[in-house]
Design a protein around this motif. Structure first.
Motif, mmCIF file in Angstrom:
data_model
loop_
_atom_site.group_PDB
_atom_site.id
_atom_site.type_symbol
_atom_site.label_atom_id
_atom_site.label_comp_id
_atom_site.label_asym_id
_atom_site.label_seq_id
_atom_site.Cartn_x
_atom_site.Cartn_y
_atom_site.Cartn_z
ATOM 1 N N ALA A 195 29.507 86.766 17.938
ATOM 2 C CA ALA A 195 29.338 85.403 18.480
ATOM 3 C C ALA A 195 29.799 84.347 17.475
ATOM 4 C CB ALA A 195 27.880 85.170 18.885
ATOM 5 N N HIS A 196 30.900 84.620 16.798
ATOM 6 C CA HIS A 196 31.347 83.686 15.759
ATOM 7 C C HIS A 196 31.877 82.387 16.339
ATOM 8 C CE1 HIS A 196 35.487 84.569 16.820
ATOM 9 N NE2 HIS A 196 35.910 83.748 15.891
ATOM 10 N N HIS A 197 32.341 82.412 17.600
ATOM 11 C CA HIS A 197 32.889 81.214 18.242
ATOM 12 C C HIS A 197 32.156 80.983 19.558
ATOM 13 C CE1 HIS A 197 36.759 78.849 19.559
ATOM 14 N NE2 HIS A 197 35.669 78.107 19.535
ATOM 15 N N VAL A 198 31.571 79.808 19.710
ATOM 16 C CA VAL A 198 30.854 79.434 20.930
ATOM 17 C C VAL A 198 31.507 78.182 21.501
ATOM 18 C CG1 VAL A 198 28.627 78.684 21.888
ATOM 19 C CG2 VAL A 198 28.689 80.428 20.087
ATOM 20 N N ARG A 199 31.776 78.182 22.811
ATOM 21 C CA ARG A 199 32.389 77.021 23.461
ATOM 22 C C ARG A 199 31.981 76.962 24.923
ATOM 23 N NH1 ARG A 199 38.807 77.974 24.522
ATOM 24 N NH2 ARG A 199 38.347 76.355 26.050
ATOM 25 N N GLN A 200 32.285 75.849 25.581
ATOM 26 C CA GLN A 200 32.024 75.688 27.003
ATOM 27 C C GLN A 200 33.272 76.071 27.788
ATOM 28 O OE1 GLN A 200 28.958 74.554 28.463
ATOM 29 N NE2 GLN A 200 28.327 75.064 26.366
ATOM 30 N N ILE A 201 33.086 76.917 28.830
ATOM 31 C CA ILE A 201 34.222 77.393 29.629
ATOM 32 C C ILE A 201 33.835 77.414 31.106
ATOM 33 C CG2 ILE A 201 35.747 79.357 30.130
ATOM 34 C CD1 ILE A 201 35.397 80.241 27.220
ATOM 35 N N GLY A 243 20.532 85.872 19.659
ATOM 36 C CA GLY A 243 20.295 87.295 19.412
ATOM 37 C C GLY A 243 21.515 87.978 18.818
ATOM 38 N N ALA A 244 22.708 87.629 19.344
ATOM 39 C CA ALA A 244 23.941 88.218 18.822
ATOM 40 C C ALA A 244 24.157 87.825 17.367
ATOM 41 C CB ALA A 244 25.129 87.771 19.670
ATOM 42 N N LYS A 245 23.881 86.565 17.041
ATOM 43 C CA LYS A 245 24.035 86.114 15.656
ATOM 44 C C LYS A 245 23.038 86.815 14.734
ATOM 45 C CE LYS A 245 25.979 81.537 16.708
ATOM 46 N NZ LYS A 245 27.223 81.657 15.916
ATOM 47 N N MET A 246 21.829 87.054 15.227
ATOM 48 C CA MET A 246 20.824 87.747 14.426
ATOM 49 C C MET A 246 21.234 89.187 14.140
ATOM 50 S SD MET A 246 18.370 85.772 13.538
ATOM 51 C CE MET A 246 17.062 86.936 13.112
ATOM 52 N N LEU A 247 21.947 89.800 15.102
ATOM 53 C CA LEU A 247 22.391 91.190 14.919
ATOM 54 C C LEU A 247 23.354 91.358 13.748
ATOM 55 C CD1 LEU A 247 22.947 92.607 18.525
ATOM 56 C CD2 LEU A 247 21.339 93.442 16.813
ATOM 57 N N ASN A 248 24.006 90.264 13.366
ATOM 58 C CA ASN A 248 24.955 90.363 12.256
ATOM 59 C C ASN A 248 24.291 90.898 10.991
ATOM 60 O OD1 ASN A 248 27.495 89.389 13.383
ATOM 61 N ND2 ASN A 248 26.471 87.413 13.585
#
Length: 355
Positions: A195-201, A243-248
């Protein structure tokens, strides 16, 4: 053009969730594949029900696999995790002179197939992994965007699908989490945080928060388009992104063999693929965006049926193509093999619109 019923072909992994769906739909369409897999009892039971020939063998020894493939025109490989099973099956197909197709979404498998291009050319067979939801629709979107913006330098792809995971896909995902995020930068695949890049799509169903994921197009879209910078997105709630960032920080633990074995065991006992009723209710929205050095942007969208139904119908569309047509040997992506309109030929797909 050849008569498809005169050519022998195989569904390997026919006793798995997606393999069985493909086998049943093939029979419904009048095709008669040979069913195969490691579990003789399960493969034999399905083959008897469908009135098909079957074979039982594992994928431990390339020479033995090659013997099982002798005389076949094509293998539709459905037994994952493909990170373990694709290499022996690809090599056996090269040895036996049989086209190789699979339904993987694993970056390592796509890279492996590209490394075997010269061998595939020499054997005059097609290697084309990813002929399911991974990666037909996104690959076709990528190809359409390349045509619309030939000098594109950056490509973003993504999809919005609420379809649940099959056991095989869930197990593959556990391996992917341990490897971290992947993007292609300046032509090279690099590892980045999850989840290194988060944006609106707006994938086609309204604006949503989305995060980058290590999807197969990070590999395939480069070979389809030549665009050097590629990333893939899926919708995700703030909770999922957190959660994805925590998994790092847990990735070293996730790589441990004992942890992988435990997680896959839990999945095997608890995860069941979506049934036909649920699949019918869940369309998928596919999106892509290409940008050039001057900042010009092209966007593409298409709505398809759910991921598993598209995998079944997409795989069989490519099977029929290779049974009917003579194709020069080598490694292909789906869009390179059949053109970007491939996705629109698949049951349940709408128009591919580029703006």
């Amino acid at each position: 053009m050849t008569n498809t019923n005169n050519l022998n072909w195989m569904v390997y992994g026919a006793n798995g969730y997606t393999g069985e769906l493909i086998a049943r739909e093939a029979v419904r369409q009048g095709l008669k594949p040979i069913l195969a897999g490691r579990n003789q009892a399960k493969v034999a039971e399905l083959a008897q029900e469908l009135g098909l020939e079957f074979r039982a063998f594992g994928l431990d020894e390339v020479t033995q696999i090659s013997k099982q493939l002798e005389g076949l025109h094509l293998v539709m490989h459905c037994a994952g995790p493909f990170s373990s099973t694709s290499k022996p099956m690809m090599q056996a197909c090269i040895n036996a002179g049989a086209h190789y197709l699979d339904i993987t979404g694993e970056i390592s498998v796509f890279e492996l197939s590209q490394s075997l291009d010269a061998q595939a050319q020499k054997a005059n067979i097609v290697l084309c992994p990813g002929v399911g939801f991974d990666v037909i629709p996104t690959d076709c979107v990528a190809a359409a965007l390349k045509e619309a913006l030939p000098d594109a330098t950056h490509l973003a792809l993504g999809f919005d699908s609420k379809t649940g995971l099959s056991p095989g896909t869930a197990k593959t995902s556990t391996e992917g989490m341990a490897d971290g995020g992947k993007v292609r930068k300046d032509g090279k695949i690099i590892t980045v945080p999850l989840a290194h890049h988060v944006r609106q799509i707006d994938f086609g169903d309204g604006q949503k928060s989305a995060m980058s994921v290590p999807w197969g197009d990070v590999a395939t879209a480069f070979y389809t388009t030549g665009i050097a910078n590629i990333e893939v997105f899926v919708p995700a709630s703030p909770k999922v992104i957190f959660g994805a960032k925590m998994l790092n920080s847990l990735r070293p633990l996730l790589k441990l063999q004992v942890m992988q074995k435990m997680m896959k065991s839990i999945i095997g006992k608890s995860v069941v693929g979506p049934n036909a009723e649920l699949r019918a209710k869940l369309p998928t929205y596919v999106w892509g965006e290409a940008r050039n050095a001057q900042g010009h942007v092209k966007t593409a969208r298409i709505q398809t049926e759910n991921a598993y139904s598209l995998t079944v119908n997409g795989a069989l569309t490519v099977v029929r193509y290779l049974l009917d047509q003579k194709v020069k040997g080598g490694t292909y992506t789906p869009a390179k093999l059949m053109g970007y309109q491939l996705v629109t030929q698949i049951k349940g797909s709408g128009a591919l619109i580029v703006t």
